[in-house]
Design a protein around this motif. Sequence first.
Motif, PDB file in Angstrom:
ATOM      1  N   VAL A   1       0.849  -1.195   0.000  1.00 39.59           N
ATOM      2  CA  VAL A   1       0.000   0.000   0.000  1.00 39.59           C
ATOM      3  C   VAL A   1       0.885   1.247   0.000  1.00 39.59           C
ATOM      4  O   VAL A   1       1.870   1.316   0.744  1.00 39.59           O
ATOM      5  N   GLY A   2       0.551   2.189  -0.870  1.00 35.30           N
ATOM      6  CA  GLY A   2       1.332   3.415  -0.967  1.00 35.30           C
ATOM      7  C   GLY A   2       2.472   3.332  -1.966  1.00 35.30           C
ATOM      8  O   GLY A   2       3.164   4.329  -2.191  1.00 35.30           O
ATOM      9  N   HIS A   3       2.667   2.183  -2.601  1.00 35.08           N
ATOM     10  CA  HIS A   3       3.752   2.032  -3.581  1.00 35.08           C
ATOM     11  C   HIS A   3       3.494   2.935  -4.786  1.00 35.08           C
ATOM     12  O   HIS A   3       2.361   3.080  -5.251  1.00 35.08           O
ATOM     13  N   GLN A   4       4.558   3.523  -5.307  1.00 34.81           N
ATOM     14  CA  GLN A   4       4.418   4.492  -6.399  1.00 34.81           C
ATOM     15  C   GLN A   4       3.947   3.866  -7.706  1.00 34.81           C
ATOM     16  O   GLN A   4       3.483   4.576  -8.612  1.00 34.81           O
ATOM     17  N   ASP A   5       4.057   2.528  -7.822  1.00 31.95           N
ATOM     18  CA  ASP A   5       3.660   1.866  -9.061  1.00 31.95           C
ATOM     19  C   ASP A   5       2.271   1.235  -8.977  1.00 31.95           C
ATOM     20  O   ASP A   5       1.896   0.442  -9.849  1.00 31.95           O
ATOM     21  N   ALA A   6       1.512   1.555  -7.930  1.00 27.17           N
ATOM     22  CA  ALA A   6       0.141   1.069  -7.799  1.00 27.17           C
ATOM     23  C   ALA A   6      -0.759   2.230  -7.363  1.00 27.17           C
ATOM     24  O   ALA A   6      -0.331   3.115  -6.632  1.00 27.17           O
ATOM     25  N   ARG A   7      -2.006   2.215  -7.841  1.00 23.40           N
ATOM     26  CA  ARG A   7      -2.911   3.331  -7.531  1.00 23.40           C
ATOM     27  C   ARG A   7      -4.318   2.777  -7.301  1.00 23.40           C
ATOM     28  O   ARG A   7      -4.819   1.967  -8.086  1.00 23.40           O
ATOM     29  N   ARG A   8      -4.949   3.213  -6.198  1.00 22.92           N
ATOM     30  CA  ARG A   8      -6.311   2.762  -5.929  1.00 22.92           C
ATOM     31  C   ARG A   8      -7.286   3.508  -6.852  1.00 22.92           C
ATOM     32  O   ARG A   8      -6.976   4.598  -7.363  1.00 22.92           O
ATOM     33  N   HIS A   9      -8.464   2.912  -7.035  1.00 22.74           N
ATOM     34  CA  HIS A   9      -9.484   3.495  -7.909  1.00 22.74           C
ATOM     35  C   HIS A   9     -10.337   4.468  -7.097  1.00 22.74           C
ATOM     36  O   HIS A   9     -11.336   4.076  -6.491  1.00 22.74           O
ATOM     37  N   ASP A  10      -9.969   5.734  -7.078  1.00 20.73           N
ATOM     38  CA  ASP A  10     -10.704   6.729  -6.307  1.00 20.73           C
ATOM     39  C   ASP A  10     -11.988   7.111  -7.054  1.00 20.73           C
ATOM     40  O   ASP A  10     -12.020   7.126  -8.288  1.00 20.73           O
ATOM     41  N   PRO A  11     -13.064   7.403  -6.354  1.00 18.85           N
ATOM     42  CA  PRO A  11     -14.355   7.717  -6.995  1.00 18.85           C
ATOM     43  C   PRO A  11     -14.287   8.839  -8.029  1.00 18.85           C
ATOM     44  O   PRO A  11     -14.931   8.735  -9.087  1.00 18.85           O
ATOM     45  N   PRO A  12     -13.527   9.921  -7.805  1.00 18.78           N
ATOM     46  CA  PRO A  12     -13.494  10.969  -8.837  1.00 18.78           C
ATOM     47  C   PRO A  12     -12.816  10.527 -10.136  1.00 18.78           C
ATOM     48  O   PRO A  12     -12.935  11.196 -11.164  1.00 18.78           O
ATOM     49  N   GLY A  13     -12.060   9.445 -10.084  1.00 17.32           N
ATOM     50  CA  GLY A  13     -11.422   8.938 -11.299  1.00 17.32           C
ATOM     51  C   GLY A  13     -10.039   9.486 -11.568  1.00 17.32           C
ATOM     52  O   GLY A  13      -9.554   9.422 -12.709  1.00 17.32           O
ATOM     53  N   HIS A  14      -9.367   9.984 -10.541  1.00 14.02           N
ATOM     54  CA  HIS A  14      -8.008  10.495 -10.753  1.00 14.02           C
ATOM     55  C   HIS A  14      -7.041   9.370 -11.145  1.00 14.02           C
ATOM     56  O   HIS A  14      -5.979   9.639 -11.714  1.00 14.02           O
ATOM     57  N   TRP A  15      -7.408   8.139 -10.821  1.00 15.89           N
ATOM     58  CA  TRP A  15      -6.544   7.011 -11.184  1.00 15.89           C
ATOM     59  C   TRP A  15      -6.358   6.908 -12.705  1.00 15.89           C
ATOM     60  O   TRP A  15      -5.304   6.472 -13.178  1.00 15.89           O
ATOM     61  N   MET A  16      -7.370   7.332 -13.453  1.00 12.48           N
ATOM     62  CA  MET A  16      -7.256   7.292 -14.914  1.00 12.48           C
ATOM     63  C   MET A  16      -6.183   8.269 -15.398  1.00 12.48           C
ATOM     64  O   MET A  16      -5.410   7.951 -16.310  1.00 12.48           O
ATOM     65  N   GLU A  17      -6.144   9.439 -14.813  1.00 15.78           N
ATOM     66  CA  GLU A  17      -5.106  10.412 -15.172  1.00 15.78           C
ATOM     67  C   GLU A  17      -3.733   9.859 -14.818  1.00 15.78           C
ATOM     68  O   GLU A  17      -2.748  10.046 -15.562  1.00 15.78           O
ATOM     69  N   TRP A  18      -3.662   9.175 -13.684  1.00 17.23           N
ATOM     70  CA  TRP A  18      -2.384   8.555 -13.254  1.00 17.23           C
ATOM     71  C   TRP A  18      -1.919   7.527 -14.269  1.00 17.23           C
ATOM     72  O   TRP A  18      -0.742   7.498 -14.650  1.00 17.23           O
TER      73      TRP A  18
END
Length: 436
Positions: A413-430
């Motif tokens: 958790v918190g690793h720079q190469d993994a991203r949780r799917h946040d409701p606003p969808g910022h993970w897509m930009e990531w």
Amino acid sequence: MSLADRLVLKPDFSVGVKGGALDKAAERIAEAFPGLEKRAPEDVPIILRKVEEAYKAGIWQGVTSGDVGIAVYEHLREKIELPQELRLFLDQEMKVTTNPTLIDAMCRGYFVSWSKRAAKTRVLSNLLLEKASVLPTRWKTIFAKHPAFLDIEDGAEKMAARMVEASTPYQWLKSEGLPAPHEEGLMRETHLAFLRQTPMPQTEMAVDKLLGWVTPPNRPKLFDPWAAETVEKILSPWVSADCPQKLREFNLERLVNRFGDPRTDRPAFWSMVGQPYRRILLKWLARKSMEAIFDIVTRAEGGSEQGHQWANRKRFWMGVYDKGRIEEAWVALGSKAVPHAKELYARTGDPSYMSFGHQGTRSDTCLLMMKIGSKTVVEGSHSFRVHVFPTPSRATPELYLSNYDLDDILLPVGHQDARRHDPPGHWMEWVQRRVL
């Protein structure tokens, strides 16, 4: 008259009774095993030694003309090393013989040893022309109808042009009397010329014609360079163009049905297909795998909150695919999703629902692994975070495996190469910043 013609050789076995059923049975046998006396491959060296010993001793008792025919055929084929004196004897026999079995062997040997403008091919072609009056009926008919077979320069190209005109090339050649359309030598060159002359296959009928040539009905399927070259021809229009959806689905169904899934089946065969063409199939199969996992997980999660999130992921990743960025994809299902995959397969018959690996660590988690450029992206159901590889913390997951351990993939958790799917969808930009 040759020595073989003058010697009292043991007669070849033949059926002397005439009758409709018997004639048809004999035709089926001749079609399956054309030409020479039928012997198992392991018997051929024994037969060659027998002919050699008979020649040396001058005692031919127990030797059939079929045995000598096999020696003639192997002499012309040059796949087995024969003593020089036996070769000279067989050369002399071919020049003077009128024995139909030996001449049949010469015709078969001509076809399998044919090489454009080769001196040996020229000599044998001329010899068969000289024997036109004593050729066996099959060969007399074939050469009379298709003199191109005796053309040592353009014979392959001319016969290929006739095959292009035929609706079913294999059946047409058989109907013309050719015993073995898929033999080496002349027919090998004719096959290559046929593929060159065939227009780009951009219709279902054109694809079926090519597949019908290399895998005709009621014949063993070929898994050799002939088949691999035909697959390349079928896929060649789409190396630099998008295949229409209907034809793409048709091509996938036909090719996977005949030759297996290039991701998991028959690696020896698929390695003979050039990488640009395999890449096309892998990309088409990636779409099928992505559509399958989204259907399976949507069915498994029903109307849950996770199901709603999964719908958003589906829209995003299919959009990435439609932009041409996803080159390969593979699915690993948790055990709870497998029954849903089986139900969808039973309902649709689509093999994509059964093309997956197993993820055994968490029964409710399914994984979608995608190749995007130099990166491997792992998406997952439920609370799985989107992962991007390579990373120094874990080995990059390998696609197309049968089994996966989630603990080998999960990053802390918190690793720079993994991203949780946040409701606003910022993970897509990531994801877009990292891999697109």
